[in-house]
Design an enzyme around this catalytic site. Structure first.
Site, PDB file in Angstrom:
ATOM      1  CG  PHE A  91      -1.981   1.058   1.173  1.00  0.00           C
ATOM      2  CD1 PHE A  91      -3.110   0.904   0.377  1.00  0.00           C
ATOM      3  CD2 PHE A  91      -1.842   2.240   1.900  1.00  0.00           C
ATOM      4  CE1 PHE A  91      -4.075   1.900   0.304  1.00  0.00           C
ATOM      5  CE2 PHE A  91      -2.790   3.236   1.836  1.00  0.00           C
ATOM      6  CZ  PHE A  91      -3.917   3.068   1.034  1.00  0.00           C
ATOM      7  CB  CYS A 134       4.348 -10.048  -3.279  1.00  0.00           C
ATOM      8  SG  CYS A 134       3.516 -11.642  -3.220  1.00  0.00           S
ATOM      9  CB  VAL A 135      -1.216  -8.053  -2.665  1.00  0.00           C
ATOM     10  CG1 VAL A 135      -2.287  -7.994  -1.585  1.00  0.00           C
ATOM     11  CG2 VAL A 135      -0.553  -6.697  -2.795  1.00  0.00           C
ATOM     12  CG  HIS A 142      -6.243  -5.905   4.362  1.00  0.00           C
ATOM     13  ND1 HIS A 142      -6.769  -5.806   5.622  1.00  0.00           N
ATOM     14  CD2 HIS A 142      -5.308  -4.941   4.258  1.00  0.00           C
ATOM     15  CE1 HIS A 142      -6.172  -4.819   6.257  1.00  0.00           C
ATOM     16  NE2 HIS A 142      -5.282  -4.274   5.459  1.00  0.00           N
ATOM     17  NE  ARG A 151       1.762 -15.505 -12.043  1.00  0.00           N
ATOM     18  CZ  ARG A 151       1.354 -16.769 -11.904  1.00  0.00           C
ATOM     19  NH1 ARG A 151       1.848 -17.535 -10.936  1.00  0.00           N
ATOM     20  NH2 ARG A 151       0.449 -17.275 -12.721  1.00  0.00           N
TER      21      ARG A 151
HETATM   22  C1  DLZ Z   1      -2.104  -5.464   5.856  1.00  0.00           C
HETATM   23  C2  DLZ Z   1      -1.562  -6.203   4.705  1.00  0.00           C
HETATM   24  C3  DLZ Z   1      -2.081  -7.456   4.319  1.00  0.00           C
HETATM   25  C4  DLZ Z   1      -3.220  -8.102   5.040  1.00  0.00           C
HETATM   26  N1  DLZ Z   1      -1.569  -8.138   3.316  1.00  0.00           N
HETATM   27  C5  DLZ Z   1      -0.532  -7.611   2.610  1.00  0.00           C
HETATM   28  C6  DLZ Z   1       0.029  -8.315   1.507  1.00  0.00           C
HETATM   29  O1  DLZ Z   1      -0.339  -9.447   1.165  1.00  0.00           O
HETATM   30  N2  DLZ Z   1       1.039  -7.711   0.828  1.00  0.00           N
HETATM   31  C7  DLZ Z   1       1.524  -6.463   1.158  1.00  0.00           C
HETATM   32  O2  DLZ Z   1       2.430  -5.971   0.479  1.00  0.00           O
HETATM   33  N3  DLZ Z   1       1.007  -5.793   2.206  1.00  0.00           N
HETATM   34  C8  DLZ Z   1       0.017  -6.329   2.946  1.00  0.00           C
HETATM   35  N4  DLZ Z   1      -0.511  -5.652   4.008  1.00  0.00           N
HETATM   36  C9  DLZ Z   1       0.145  -4.374   4.418  1.00  0.00           C
HETATM   37  C10 DLZ Z   1      -0.369  -3.146   3.636  1.00  0.00           C
HETATM   38  O3  DLZ Z   1       0.210  -3.105   2.336  1.00  0.00           O
HETATM   39  C11 DLZ Z   1       0.038  -1.840   4.373  1.00  0.00           C
HETATM   40  O4  DLZ Z   1       1.412  -1.862   4.639  1.00  0.00           O
HETATM   41  C12 DLZ Z   1      -0.716  -1.643   5.674  1.00  0.00           C
HETATM   42  O5  DLZ Z   1      -2.106  -1.737   5.473  1.00  0.00           O
HETATM   43  C13 DLZ Z   1      -0.378  -0.273   6.311  1.00  0.00           C
HETATM   44  O6  DLZ Z   1      -0.764   0.801   5.442  1.00  0.00           O
END
Ligand code: DLZ
Length: 162
Positions: free
Chosen positions: A64, A87-88, A95, A134
């Site tokens: 984020f 990477c999410v 979220h 990936r």
């Molecule tokens: C909170 C969160 C979650 C649940 N999952 C991920 C993720 O899979 N990948 C990632 O890069 N960041 C995740 N975050 C953190 C959020 O990106 C962010 O750092 C927080 O919500 C604080 O703004």
């Protein structure tokens, strides 16, 4: 880049990046993956003639924060392109959707605000296995692809200015 496996891309089709300077923002979430993406991006930039001292790398806590990290870099230095790597991984909450949306919109805004390439190097996967595939696995390394995209876009801008 018509292939999924980026180790097969045609290096001769990548323009010269001599003298260019690049920034990379790396998210610390899922560091095993984002570290591999960063390694791939740096390796690719070096392979195309960019000097080590012309690659500025910073870290942000999560994906984020990638767009703001990109803005910090753009404000702090004269860079030809900035690569955002994160990477999410889809979990049980929404979220995933909110983070992906934030990074996507933020990246589009940065590109247009600065008239400069900010490359979207965000893996959005269902699980860790897909992310591994990936980031140096059987689907190549998206960090490599992000670096090549950065070179191509920075070079396009330079050519149009001539
Ligand atoms: C909170 C969160 C979650 C649940 N999952 C991920 C993720 O899979 N990948 C990632 O890069 N960041 C995740 N975050 C953190 C959020 O990106 C962010 O750092 C927080 O919500 C604080 O703004």
């Amino acid at each position: 880049m018509a292939t999924k496996d980026l180790s097969e891309y045609d290096t001769s089709k990548v323009p010269s990046a001599e003298g260019m300077r690049f920034g990379i923002v790396v998210s610390e979430w899922n560091q095993e993956i984002t570290g591999a993406l960063a390694e791939g991006a740096i390796r690719t930039l070096l392979k195309h003639g960019i000097k080590k001292e012309d690659i500025k790398v910073i870290y942000v806590p999560g994906s984020f924060e990638l767009p703001l990290g990109g803005q910090f870099l753009a404000e702090s230095d004269e860079l030809d392109a900035i690569i955002l790597l994160g990477c999410v991984i889809q979990g049980e909450t929404r979220h995933f959707d909110f983070i992906c949306l934030g990074v996507t919109q933020g990246t589009v805004e940065l590109n247009l605000k600065y008239n400069k390439p900010f490359i979207f190097g965000l893996l959005t996967t269902e699980n860790l296995e897909q992310a591994k595939a990936r980031s140096g696995g059987r689907h190549g390394n998206k960090g490599d692809e992000a670096a090549v995209t950065a070179i191509k876009m920075a070079s396009l801008k330079k050519d149009l200015r001539k």
